[in-house]
Design a protein around this motif. Structure first.
Motif, PDB file in Angstrom:
ATOM      1  N   LYS A   1      -5.548  -6.218  -9.027  1.00  5.73           N
ATOM      2  CA  LYS A   1      -4.228  -6.302  -9.654  1.00  5.73           C
ATOM      3  C   LYS A   1      -3.444  -7.495  -9.124  1.00  5.73           C
ATOM      4  O   LYS A   1      -2.649  -8.099  -9.851  1.00  5.73           O
ATOM      5  CB  LYS A   1      -3.434  -5.023  -9.393  1.00  5.73           C
ATOM      6  CG  LYS A   1      -4.090  -3.748  -9.896  1.00  5.73           C
ATOM      7  CD  LYS A   1      -3.291  -2.537  -9.469  1.00  5.73           C
ATOM      8  CE  LYS A   1      -3.973  -1.241  -9.860  1.00  5.73           C
ATOM      9  NZ  LYS A   1      -3.214  -0.045  -9.385  1.00  5.73           N
ATOM     10  N   LYS A   2      -3.657  -7.799  -7.842  1.00  9.04           N
ATOM     11  CA  LYS A   2      -2.947  -8.901  -7.203  1.00  9.04           C
ATOM     12  C   LYS A   2      -3.963  -9.828  -6.536  1.00  9.04           C
ATOM     13  O   LYS A   2      -5.128  -9.475  -6.368  1.00  9.04           O
ATOM     14  CB  LYS A   2      -1.953  -8.382  -6.165  1.00  9.04           C
ATOM     15  CG  LYS A   2      -0.839  -7.516  -6.750  1.00  9.04           C
ATOM     16  CD  LYS A   2       0.127  -7.058  -5.658  1.00  9.04           C
ATOM     17  CE  LYS A   2       1.242  -6.204  -6.233  1.00  9.04           C
ATOM     18  NZ  LYS A   2       2.189  -5.761  -5.172  1.00  9.04           N
ATOM     19  N   ASP A   3      -3.496 -10.986  -6.132  1.00 10.28           N
ATOM     20  CA  ASP A   3      -4.355 -11.966  -5.491  1.00 10.28           C
ATOM     21  C   ASP A   3      -4.856 -11.412  -4.157  1.00 10.28           C
ATOM     22  O   ASP A   3      -4.066 -11.190  -3.220  1.00 10.28           O
ATOM     23  CB  ASP A   3      -3.584 -13.263  -5.263  1.00 10.28           C
ATOM     24  CG  ASP A   3      -4.484 -14.381  -4.761  1.00 10.28           C
ATOM     25  OD1 ASP A   3      -5.677 -14.118  -4.519  1.00 10.28           O
ATOM     26  OD2 ASP A   3      -3.975 -15.509  -4.611  1.00 10.28           O
ATOM     27  N   PRO A   4      -6.192 -11.175  -4.008  1.00  6.77           N
ATOM     28  CA  PRO A   4      -6.717 -10.613  -2.754  1.00  6.77           C
ATOM     29  C   PRO A   4      -6.608 -11.573  -1.579  1.00  6.77           C
ATOM     30  O   PRO A   4      -6.658 -11.142  -0.415  1.00  6.77           O
ATOM     31  CB  PRO A   4      -8.175 -10.305  -3.090  1.00  6.77           C
ATOM     32  CG  PRO A   4      -8.515 -11.227  -4.201  1.00  6.77           C
ATOM     33  CD  PRO A   4      -7.257 -11.380  -5.001  1.00  6.77           C
ATOM     34  N   TYR A   5      -6.438 -12.868  -1.834  1.00  7.42           N
ATOM     35  CA  TYR A   5      -6.306 -13.840  -0.740  1.00  7.42           C
ATOM     36  C   TYR A   5      -4.988 -13.671   0.007  1.00  7.42           C
ATOM     37  O   TYR A   5      -4.819 -14.237   1.091  1.00  7.42           O
ATOM     38  CB  TYR A   5      -6.427 -15.265  -1.288  1.00  7.42           C
ATOM     39  CG  TYR A   5      -7.851 -15.661  -1.624  1.00  7.42           C
ATOM     40  CD1 TYR A   5      -8.711 -16.142  -0.634  1.00  7.42           C
ATOM     41  CD2 TYR A   5      -8.328 -15.541  -2.922  1.00  7.42           C
ATOM     42  CE1 TYR A   5     -10.011 -16.512  -0.940  1.00  7.42           C
ATOM     43  CE2 TYR A   5      -9.636 -15.901  -3.237  1.00  7.42           C
ATOM     44  CZ  TYR A   5     -10.475 -16.375  -2.242  1.00  7.42           C
ATOM     45  OH  TYR A   5     -11.761 -16.727  -2.545  1.00  7.42           O
ATOM     46  N   GLU A   6      -4.062 -12.938  -0.556  1.00  8.05           N
ATOM     47  CA  GLU A   6      -2.823 -12.667   0.161  1.00  8.05           C
ATOM     48  C   GLU A   6      -3.021 -11.658   1.292  1.00  8.05           C
ATOM     49  O   GLU A   6      -2.167 -11.533   2.166  1.00  8.05           O
ATOM     50  CB  GLU A   6      -1.762 -12.143  -0.827  1.00  8.05           C
ATOM     51  CG  GLU A   6      -1.355 -13.169  -1.881  1.00  8.05           C
ATOM     52  CD  GLU A   6      -0.333 -12.608  -2.855  1.00  8.05           C
ATOM     53  OE1 GLU A   6      -0.029 -11.384  -2.743  1.00  8.05           O
ATOM     54  OE2 GLU A   6       0.160 -13.360  -3.727  1.00  8.05           O
ATOM     55  N   ARG A   7      -4.162 -10.932   1.251  1.00  2.00           N
ATOM     56  CA  ARG A   7      -4.428  -9.927   2.275  1.00  2.00           C
ATOM     57  C   ARG A   7      -5.576 -10.301   3.215  1.00  2.00           C
ATOM     58  O   ARG A   7      -5.548  -9.948   4.397  1.00  2.00           O
ATOM     59  CB  ARG A   7      -4.754  -8.588   1.619  1.00  2.00           C
ATOM     60  CG  ARG A   7      -3.597  -7.975   0.851  1.00  2.00           C
ATOM     61  CD  ARG A   7      -3.895  -6.512   0.558  1.00  2.00           C
ATOM     62  NE  ARG A   7      -2.826  -5.867  -0.190  1.00  2.00           N
ATOM     63  CZ  ARG A   7      -2.803  -4.555  -0.448  1.00  2.00           C
ATOM     64  NH1 ARG A   7      -3.802  -3.784  -0.018  1.00  2.00           N
ATOM     65  NH2 ARG A   7      -1.814  -4.030  -1.145  1.00  2.00           N
TER      66      ARG A   7
ATOM     67  N   LEU B   1      -8.080  -3.991   1.059  1.00  5.02           N
ATOM     68  CA  LEU B   1      -7.668  -4.289  -0.310  1.00  5.02           C
ATOM     69  C   LEU B   1      -7.337  -3.015  -1.080  1.00  5.02           C
ATOM     70  O   LEU B   1      -7.194  -3.062  -2.319  1.00  5.02           O
ATOM     71  CB  LEU B   1      -8.776  -5.069  -1.039  1.00  5.02           C
ATOM     72  CG  LEU B   1      -9.159  -6.416  -0.407  1.00  5.02           C
ATOM     73  CD1 LEU B   1     -10.317  -7.051  -1.163  1.00  5.02           C
ATOM     74  CD2 LEU B   1      -7.962  -7.351  -0.383  1.00  5.02           C
ATOM     75  N   ASP B   2      -7.191  -1.921  -0.373  1.00  4.80           N
ATOM     76  CA  ASP B   2      -6.858  -0.653  -1.009  1.00  4.80           C
ATOM     77  C   ASP B   2      -5.500  -0.752  -1.694  1.00  4.80           C
ATOM     78  O   ASP B   2      -4.538  -1.291  -1.145  1.00  4.80           O
ATOM     79  CB  ASP B   2      -6.843   0.463   0.035  1.00  4.80           C
ATOM     80  CG  ASP B   2      -6.629   1.825  -0.587  1.00  4.80           C
ATOM     81  OD1 ASP B   2      -7.074   2.008  -1.739  1.00  4.80           O
ATOM     82  OD2 ASP B   2      -6.005   2.684   0.065  1.00  4.80           O
ATOM     83  N   GLY B   3      -5.437  -0.256  -2.916  1.00 12.22           N
ATOM     84  CA  GLY B   3      -4.186  -0.269  -3.660  1.00 12.22           C
ATOM     85  C   GLY B   3      -4.064  -1.387  -4.658  1.00 12.22           C
ATOM     86  O   GLY B   3      -3.220  -1.321  -5.563  1.00 12.22           O
ATOM     87  N   ILE B   4      -4.870  -2.427  -4.529  1.00 12.51           N
ATOM     88  CA  ILE B   4      -4.790  -3.529  -5.501  1.00 12.51           C
ATOM     89  C   ILE B   4      -6.090  -3.673  -6.301  1.00 12.51           C
ATOM     90  O   ILE B   4      -6.216  -4.575  -7.124  1.00 12.51           O
ATOM     91  CB  ILE B   4      -4.455  -4.873  -4.816  1.00 12.51           C
ATOM     92  CG1 ILE B   4      -5.598  -5.324  -3.903  1.00 12.51           C
ATOM     93  CG2 ILE B   4      -3.142  -4.785  -4.053  1.00 12.51           C
ATOM     94  CD1 ILE B   4      -5.437  -6.761  -3.409  1.00 12.51           C
TER      95      ILE B   4
END
Length: 322
Positions: free
Chosen positions: A58-64, A81-84
């Protein structure tokens, strides 16, 4: 795009082996007599294995995380990455393909007469092709929103065997003024047997997984003992196809210094038989056809550097039953 992000990771292994051998034996037991034998053998084997992971977010995984491809597995403990996550895929596939081919051609030719213009020829050809393909697939997609888990675990066993025989007899009778009467009689026989069996392994073993590597035996060893009970009759197929053809060519040729003219007819009866299993019974389709086709070939050579040619041939591939 569209508010989602995707990442994937692929691992692929491939191996190929294609040994070949051929030879030619030529004998001249008598003057104007030639015997030639040409056997050839070949074997090809291709083995490929791939394992692909994919994830949609849902969101950019590189932010995490620094590298999302380290977190593409399904069911990661303490998932950063749980939740996205939208979904994750795990696809493993292995294909082993092997084919053996053998062909032997034997020819005999003999020239007669004062100038050797009268000739007799015989050609015999037999060939065998044995092909087999095995394919295993482990496919899984997990959807995090509703917890739906989609799996496909299949094994495919395909066999394709072809045997052919052909015999040709030719005779050329010369006449005066450059005329030649040519007879060619040819017979062909072809037998094709094929089978494609598809097994739904997930129906008897939801945890079946491919081992990978360069081995058909390894793929079979990984299958459950009762995997044949999972055969999908509705999508599996097989059958035997046999074809017989006889051809008689009658040609008149005239060979002169500046031109060459050939005109004749081809007579070609053919028979085909196709047998296949359906609903517990063997069904058969038969086809018979007889073709008569003309052929004309003319070439004119006014000089050593110029040549004009024209030809007409009628060719058919009947009968065909599948």
């Amino acid at each position: 795009s569209g508010g989602s992000f995707s990442n994937s990771l692929s691992n692929t292994l491939a191996w190929q082996d294609t040994p070949k051998m051929s030879m030619q034996i030529v004998l001249h037991p008598k003057e104007r007599t030639t015997i030639m034998i040409k056997p050839q053998f070949s074997y090809s084997r291709n083995d490929s294995w791939s394992h692909n992971f994919g994830g949609n977010f849902k969101k950019d995984p590189y932010e995490r995380v620094e590298d999302p491809t380290d977190y593409l597995d399904i069911g990661i403990a303490d998932d950063p990455l749980d939740g996205i996550r939208n979904n994750s895929t795990d696809n493993m596939q292995q294909t082993v393909d092997g084919k053996f081919f053998h062909q032997t051609t034997a020819t005999f030719s003999r020239r007669f007469g004062k100038n050797g213009r009268r000739s007799l020829g015989l050609e015999l050809t037999e060939s065998v092709s044995i092909g087999r393909t095995n394919q295993g697939t482990n496919y899984r997609t997990y959807y995090y929103k509703n917890g739906r888990d989609t799996t496909r675990r299949q094994f495919v066993d395909s066999r394709n065997d072809i045997t052919t025989f052909a015999a040709t007899v030719s005779y050329n009778e010369p006449f005066k003024n450059g005329y030649n009467l040519q007879f060619i009689l040819r017979g062909d026989y072809k037998l094709k047997r094929y089978d494609k069996s598809i097994y739904d392994i997930a129906s008897i073993d939801k945890n079946w997984g491919l081992v990978g590597g360069r081995s058909r035996d390894g793929m079979y060893a990984s299958l459950p003992e009762n995997y044949e009970d999972a055969k999908m009759e509705g999508v599996s197929s097989g059958g035997d196809y046999s074809w017989i053809s006889q051809m008689l060519f009658v040609n008149m040729r005239r060979v002169k210094k500046k031109y060459n003219l050939t005109a004749g007819l081809k007579f070609n009866p053919q028979w085909a038989l196709f047998s296949y299993p359906e609903e517990g019974a063997i069904k058969t389709m038969r086809t018979t056809v007889f073709n008569v086709a003309p052929n004309i070939n003319y070439s004119y050579k006014p000089t050593n550097r110029k040549k004009l040619s024209a030809s007409y041939r009628s060719y058919t591939e009947q009968p065909s039953v599948y």
